[in-house]
Scaffold this motif. Structure first.
Motif, PDB file in Angstrom:
ATOM      1  N   ARG A  85       0.840  -1.200   0.000  1.00 34.90           N
ATOM      2  CA  ARG A  85       0.000   0.000   0.000  1.00 34.90           C
ATOM      3  C   ARG A  85       0.877   1.253   0.000  1.00 34.90           C
ATOM      4  O   ARG A  85       1.929   1.284   0.605  1.00 34.90           O
ATOM      5  CB  ARG A  85      -0.910   0.020   1.215  1.00 34.90           C
ATOM      6  N   GLN A 137       0.674   5.256   0.983  1.00 34.55           N
ATOM      7  CA  GLN A 137      -0.103   6.236   1.752  1.00 34.55           C
ATOM      8  C   GLN A 137       0.326   7.634   1.337  1.00 34.55           C
ATOM      9  O   GLN A 137       1.501   7.972   1.396  1.00 34.55           O
ATOM     10  CB  GLN A 137       0.151   6.036   3.248  1.00 34.55           C
ATOM     11  N   GLU A 143      -5.017   6.213   0.369  1.00 36.35           N
ATOM     12  CA  GLU A 143      -4.274   4.977   0.447  1.00 36.35           C
ATOM     13  C   GLU A 143      -4.519   4.201  -0.839  1.00 36.35           C
ATOM     14  O   GLU A 143      -5.665   3.984  -1.234  1.00 36.35           O
ATOM     15  CB  GLU A 143      -4.721   4.160   1.658  1.00 36.35           C
ATOM     16  N   ASP A 149      -3.882   0.643  -2.889  1.00 38.71           N
ATOM     17  CA  ASP A 149      -3.492  -0.770  -2.834  1.00 38.71           C
ATOM     18  C   ASP A 149      -2.887  -1.123  -4.190  1.00 38.71           C
ATOM     19  O   ASP A 149      -3.580  -1.080  -5.220  1.00 38.71           O
ATOM     20  CB  ASP A 149      -4.714  -1.642  -2.534  1.00 38.71           C
TER      21      ASP A 149
END
Length: 152
Positions: free
Chosen positions: A131, A133, A138, A140
């Motif tokens: 992931r 950030q 966020e 994936d």
């Protein structure tokens, strides 16, 4: 920097033979004649690999190996005149990383030492984070989903 190897063998001629071949490869060699002497050496010194005989006075190689494995993962190459399959299995089960039978080819011993040191220094690649950030977003990487403040 030179790798340090501890040769533990009560047979001085074999220990010297191992020393000559490994020293010629650029390794720093220390020697001990039995398991007790080798454990005392390891209390004060760090080594990169141990070449270990099985049959020695005071403390044999199997017991030494078990003692070392209580707190140290240094690679251990066991070298022994015991050549039965069960002897090899017991040696490996006691904590040795590899096992060679005597008499041995010094060039094979050198190759096995290099292989053990290469494996010991191999670092697993860092696990990549799945992931990303960015502030309140966020991402994936696998599902390609984006979440903002905990919502999709």
């Amino acid at each position: 920097m030179s790798k340090s190897i501890l040769v533990v063998d009560d047979d001085k001629e074999i220990a010297e033979l191992i020393e000559v071949y490994l020293h010629n490869e650029g390794y720093t060699i220390n020697k001990a004649q039995d398991g007790v002497q080798a454990l005392n050496f390891l209390e004060k010194n760090q080594v990169d690999l141990i070449v270990l005989d099985v049959m020695m006075p005071k403390m044999d190689g199997l017991e030494f190996c078990k003692q070392v494995r209580k707190g140290n993962q240094v690679p251990i190459l066991m070298v022994s005149a015991k050549v039965q399959d069960m002897d090899k299995i017991i040696g490996l089960m006691s904590g040795a990383d590899d096992y060679m039978s005597k008499p041995f080819n010094p060039l094979e011993l050198t190759a096995r030492v290099k292989a053990l040191l290469r494996r010991a220094s191999y670092q697993q690649p860092a696990v990549e984070n799945d992931r990303i950030q960015i502030s309140s977003l966020e991402i994936d990487k696998h599902s390609h989903e984006v979440t903002a403040n905990g919502r999709e």
